[in-house]
Design a protein around this motif. Structure first.
Motif, short mmCIF file in Angstrom:
data_model
loop_
_atom_site.label_atom_id
_atom_site.label_comp_id
_atom_site.label_asym_id
_atom_site.label_seq_id
_atom_site.Cartn_x
_atom_site.Cartn_y
_atom_site.Cartn_z
N ASN A 19 -2.73 32.87 -15.24
CA ASN A 19 -3.37 32.00 -16.22
C ASN A 19 -2.35 31.07 -16.88
OD1 ASN A 19 -4.63 34.94 -16.42
ND2 ASN A 19 -6.29 33.47 -16.75
N PRO A 20 -2.64 29.78 -16.95
CA PRO A 20 -1.77 28.86 -17.69
C PRO A 20 -1.73 29.24 -19.18
CG PRO A 20 -3.17 27.63 -16.19
CD PRO A 20 -3.68 29.05 -16.20
N LEU A 21 -0.61 28.91 -19.82
CA LEU A 21 -0.40 29.24 -21.22
C LEU A 21 -0.71 28.04 -22.11
CD1 LEU A 21 3.02 31.11 -20.93
CD2 LEU A 21 0.72 32.11 -20.97
N TYR A 231 13.73 21.89 -11.94
CA TYR A 231 13.89 21.17 -13.21
C TYR A 231 14.27 22.19 -14.27
CZ TYR A 231 12.74 18.17 -17.20
OH TYR A 231 12.79 17.45 -18.37
N PRO A 232 15.50 22.12 -14.81
CA PRO A 232 16.01 23.19 -15.68
C PRO A 232 15.11 23.58 -16.85
CG PRO A 232 17.81 21.78 -15.02
CD PRO A 232 16.56 21.12 -14.51
N PRO A 233 14.52 22.66 -17.62
CA PRO A 233 13.65 23.09 -18.72
C PRO A 233 12.43 23.90 -18.24
CG PRO A 233 14.31 20.83 -19.06
CD PRO A 233 14.73 21.19 -17.67
N THR A 234 11.88 23.48 -17.08
CA THR A 234 10.74 24.23 -16.53
C THR A 234 11.19 25.61 -16.06
OG1 THR A 234 9.66 22.18 -15.84
CG2 THR A 234 8.90 24.22 -14.81
N LEU A 235 12.34 25.69 -15.42
CA LEU A 235 12.85 26.97 -14.97
C LEU A 235 13.09 27.91 -16.15
CD1 LEU A 235 13.84 28.78 -12.70
CD2 LEU A 235 16.09 27.69 -12.89
N GLU A 236 13.61 27.38 -17.24
CA GLU A 236 13.82 28.21 -18.44
C GLU A 236 12.49 28.72 -18.99
OE1 GLU A 236 15.62 27.78 -22.99
OE2 GLU A 236 15.88 26.15 -21.55
N PHE A 237 11.49 27.85 -19.00
CA PHE A 237 10.14 28.23 -19.44
C PHE A 237 9.58 29.32 -18.55
CE2 PHE A 237 5.55 27.19 -18.67
CZ PHE A 237 5.04 27.68 -19.86
N ILE A 238 9.73 29.18 -17.24
CA ILE A 238 9.23 30.16 -16.27
C ILE A 238 9.87 31.53 -16.53
CG2 ILE A 238 9.34 30.82 -13.83
CD1 ILE A 238 9.02 27.78 -13.21
N ARG A 239 11.17 31.52 -16.73
CA ARG A 239 11.89 32.78 -16.94
C ARG A 239 11.51 33.43 -18.27
NH1 ARG A 239 17.84 30.69 -14.77
NH2 ARG A 239 17.47 31.14 -12.55
N LYS A 240 11.39 32.62 -19.31
CA LYS A 240 11.09 33.17 -20.63
C LYS A 240 9.74 33.86 -20.66
CE LYS A 240 10.82 31.99 -25.54
NZ LYS A 240 11.03 30.93 -26.56
N TYR A 241 8.75 33.27 -19.98
CA TYR A 241 7.38 33.81 -20.03
C TYR A 241 7.01 34.58 -18.75
CZ TYR A 241 6.87 31.28 -24.35
OH TYR A 241 7.04 30.84 -25.65
N ASP A 242 8.02 34.87 -17.93
CA ASP A 242 7.84 35.73 -16.75
C ASP A 242 6.70 35.24 -15.85
OD1 ASP A 242 8.51 37.87 -15.13
OD2 ASP A 242 7.08 39.23 -16.10
#
Length: 262
Positions: A19-21, A231-242
């Motif tokens: 599910n998208p956040l 894209y680093p900001p997206t990758l950080e977002f992906i990692r933070k919210y698993d």
């Protein structure tokens, strides 16, 4: 209580879809990608909105672009949902991808299609599919999935314009001149379906064309909101919210990101 059939559908897609956040200050209120600190919209959605802003009453701007985009799943680069969005167009080799997308649509229709009516206060009357601008011959693959949506969403046809630019990068720009619409849509609420959303320019251009035809409201429904790991900001977002590991849940409304609107 959730329909047992929908529960079965969910079981088939839960490990692939997620599910998208919708988190204020974290994800774009339009397209659900990560945002810069202090913003409610991502850079691309801010650009689309400012490009098609209408002058109105002071303090009450309005826009020709859609301000409601409903992604049904995140598709993270390198994961199965992302692969499915590339492979579903092959009618022979990728039946599993097509089935998962059909089940994703069926879950939305069975559990949440009326959420758009309640959230906007403007019942949906029409349905259109964003056409390909790449010279595809024959029926767009998304037309097959459009058949799964409510019959009272009257089908209308968008077509590509005849004089499209040869440069594919230009065709990704949000330009309503890239589309033909031969309907008077005055007062209508159109759901505009597309398969994927990366920057949204292609789809928002089609939305503006529908608004130019008179549509009072356009809601964009995309099967997958791409998240690019390069894209680093997206990758950080992906990692933070698993992402994409939380499995897809029927009870999470794709319109609100939480409980269904009343």
């Amino acid at each position: 209580m959730t329909d047992p059939q929908l529960v079965g559908y969910r079981r088939e897609i839960a490990s692939v879809m997620t599910n998208p956040l919708r988190i204020i200050g974290v994800t774009c209120v339009i397209c659900t990608r990560e945002v810069d600190a202090g913003h409610q919209l991502c850079v691309k959605c801010r650009g689309h909105r400012s490009r098609f802003e209408l002058s109105g009453n002071p303090g009450s701007p309005s826009y020709l672009t859609s301000d409601l985009v409903v992604p049904l799943t995140y598709a993270v680069q390198g994961y199965q949902a992302y692969t499915d969005m590339y492979k579903y167009k092959d009618p022979v080799s990728f039946e599993a991808a097509q089935r998962r997308l059909a089940l994703l649509a069926a879950v939305f229709v069975g559990a949440h299609h009326s959420c758009i009516d309640r959230f906007t206060g403007h019942p949906v009357t029409c349905l259109a599919v964003v056409p390909s601008l790449n010279g595809r011959v024959g029926q767009h693959p998304m037309e097959k999935f459009a058949e799964l949506f409510p019959l009272n969403w009257h089908r209308i046809q968008l077509s590509p314009a005849h004089d499209l630019p040869s440069d594919s990068n230009q065709r990704r720009e949000p330009n309503p001149a890239f589309y033909q619409c031969n309907y008077d849509l005055t007062g209508h609420h159109v759901v505009l379906i597309d398969d994927t959303w990366v920057t949204g320019g292609h789809t928002q251009g089609a939305a503006v064309r529908l608004r130019n035809a008179g549509a009072a409201r356009v809601t964009i429904l995309v099967f997958a909101r791409f998240l690019m790991t390069n894209y680093p900001p997206t990758l950080e977002f992906i990692r933070k919210y698993d992402i994409p590991h939380p499995p897809y849940e029927i009870t999470i409304c794709p319109v609100t990101g939480g409980v269904c609107p009343q």
